[in-house]
Design a protein around this motif. Structure first.
Motif, short mmCIF file in Angstrom:
data_model
loop_
_atom_site.label_atom_id
_atom_site.label_comp_id
_atom_site.label_asym_id
_atom_site.label_seq_id
_atom_site.Cartn_x
_atom_site.Cartn_y
_atom_site.Cartn_z
N THR A 5 -19.91 33.28 3.51
CA THR A 5 -20.37 33.64 2.17
C THR A 5 -21.76 34.27 2.15
O THR A 5 -22.23 34.69 1.09
CB THR A 5 -20.36 32.41 1.24
OG1 THR A 5 -21.26 31.42 1.77
CG2 THR A 5 -18.96 31.82 1.14
N SER A 6 -22.43 34.35 3.28
CA SER A 6 -23.75 34.97 3.34
C SER A 6 -24.05 35.40 4.77
O SER A 6 -23.35 35.03 5.71
CB SER A 6 -24.83 34.01 2.83
OG SER A 6 -24.95 32.90 3.70
N LEU A 10 -20.81 36.93 6.02
CA LEU A 10 -20.42 37.83 4.93
C LEU A 10 -20.30 39.26 5.44
O LEU A 10 -19.34 39.97 5.11
CB LEU A 10 -21.45 37.75 3.81
CG LEU A 10 -21.18 38.62 2.58
CD1 LEU A 10 -19.87 38.26 1.91
CD2 LEU A 10 -22.34 38.50 1.58
N GLU A 11 -21.24 39.69 6.26
CA GLU A 11 -21.19 41.06 6.79
C GLU A 11 -19.99 41.23 7.72
O GLU A 11 -19.34 42.28 7.73
CB GLU A 11 -22.48 41.39 7.53
CG GLU A 11 -22.51 42.79 8.13
CD GLU A 11 -22.33 43.90 7.11
OE1 GLU A 11 -21.77 44.95 7.48
OE2 GLU A 11 -22.73 43.72 5.94
N ARG A 37 -17.01 36.39 -3.46
CA ARG A 37 -15.75 36.83 -4.09
C ARG A 37 -15.95 38.16 -4.82
O ARG A 37 -15.11 39.06 -4.75
CB ARG A 37 -15.25 35.75 -5.05
CG ARG A 37 -13.90 36.10 -5.69
CD ARG A 37 -13.36 34.96 -6.53
NE ARG A 37 -12.87 33.86 -5.70
CZ ARG A 37 -13.49 32.70 -5.54
NH1 ARG A 37 -14.66 32.48 -6.12
NH2 ARG A 37 -12.96 31.77 -4.78
N LYS A 38 -17.09 38.29 -5.50
CA LYS A 38 -17.37 39.53 -6.22
C LYS A 38 -17.60 40.68 -5.24
O LYS A 38 -17.19 41.82 -5.50
CB LYS A 38 -18.60 39.34 -7.11
CG LYS A 38 -18.36 38.41 -8.29
CD LYS A 38 -19.64 38.15 -9.06
CE LYS A 38 -19.40 37.15 -10.19
NZ LYS A 38 -20.66 36.81 -10.91
N ASP A 42 -10.93 40.15 -4.75
CA ASP A 42 -10.01 39.02 -4.94
C ASP A 42 -8.99 38.89 -3.82
O ASP A 42 -8.31 37.86 -3.73
CB ASP A 42 -9.27 39.18 -6.28
CG ASP A 42 -10.21 39.03 -7.48
OD1 ASP A 42 -11.23 38.33 -7.32
OD2 ASP A 42 -9.92 39.61 -8.54
N GLY A 43 -8.84 39.90 -2.97
CA GLY A 43 -7.87 39.82 -1.89
C GLY A 43 -8.29 38.90 -0.76
O GLY A 43 -7.48 38.57 0.11
#
Length: 236
Positions: A5-6, A10-11, A37-38, A42-43
């Motif tokens: 998530t970060s 995330l990358e 998520r943003k 949503d996939g």
């Protein structure tokens, strides 16, 4: 991937999505999970899971199996970095670091064994701290060194199943971690200028691209290896 998530996770999720992969990530912070998520769309399957909860790794595997059926790639990224002198550690703190950085990943891989494809790739995110003996890093380096050995031992154990295991060991990377450790921008710049031969922190994308390579068919002959991504820091 865990801890997606970060930062590097995330990358890396972005890079895999750009390659056309279906992606699942884990996290614990609702705010960073919502932001991911943003950013990712949503996939992407986002699973709330504590990386240090051994019992919680089976539900993660079950969620991935339900969504994808089989798993081609696992990036073990979630971790905790706590730096303090030897005399300030207690058993509870050590146990927390070992649970998140070693025990959770170990039992997640175990839980995922039934759904790994053949071939499949596992990449473990370790650290140059397993090599350089930095002050105040005793527990962090201990945990990352333990994780690094898994890249060797599990390679020998799992290659007969078609599962390749490798590791990346980043040095200083420009992620939110250093702010969380209380370092200012001037602190990180001074560290880059004095400790890193290339004179800067690495970018998450520079680690992520290496992970994508290790997961690809182009790396089919790379097994039990460690890729150090530190701008030359470990050579000093």
């Amino acid at each position: 991937m865990t801890g997606g998530t970060s930062g590097i996770g995330l990358e890396t999720a972005r890079q895999f999505l750009a390659e056309g992969a279906r992606v699942a990530i884990t996290g614990t912070n609702p705010e960073t999970m919502d932001r991911a998520r943003k950013e990712l769309g949503d996939g992407v399957l986002i699973i709330r899971a504590d990386a240090g909860d051994v019992a919680g790794q089976t539900p993660v595997a079950e969620a991935v199996a339900k969504a994808f059926g089989k798993l081609d790639i696992l990036f073990v990224n979630a971790g905790v970095a706590e730096f303090k002198p030897l005399e300030q550690w207690d058993e509870a703190g050590l146990d927390r670091s070992i649970s998140i950085n070693v025990k959770g990943p170990f039992f997640l891989i175990q839980a995922l064994l039934p759904i790994f494809s053949n071939p499949a790739s596992v990449v473990l995110n370790t650290s140059i701290n397993a090599h350089i003996g930095a002050p105040n890093s005793s527990v962090y380096a201990l945990s990352k060194g333990a994780l690094l050995t898994l890249a060797k031992t599990l390679s020998g154990e799992l290659i007969s199943r078609g599962i390749r295991v490798n590791a990346v060991s980043p040095g200083p990377i420009a992620t939110p971690l250093y702010g969380e450790l209380g370092m200012t921008e001037s602190d990180t710049q001074a560290m880059a200028e004095t400790k890193v031969p290339v004179g800067r922190f690495g970018q998450p994308s520079e680690v992520a691209k290496t992970i994508v390579f290790l997961a690809s068919d182009e790396a089919a002959y790379i097994i039990g290896s460690e890729f150090t991504i530190d701008g030359g820091m470990s050579t000093l």
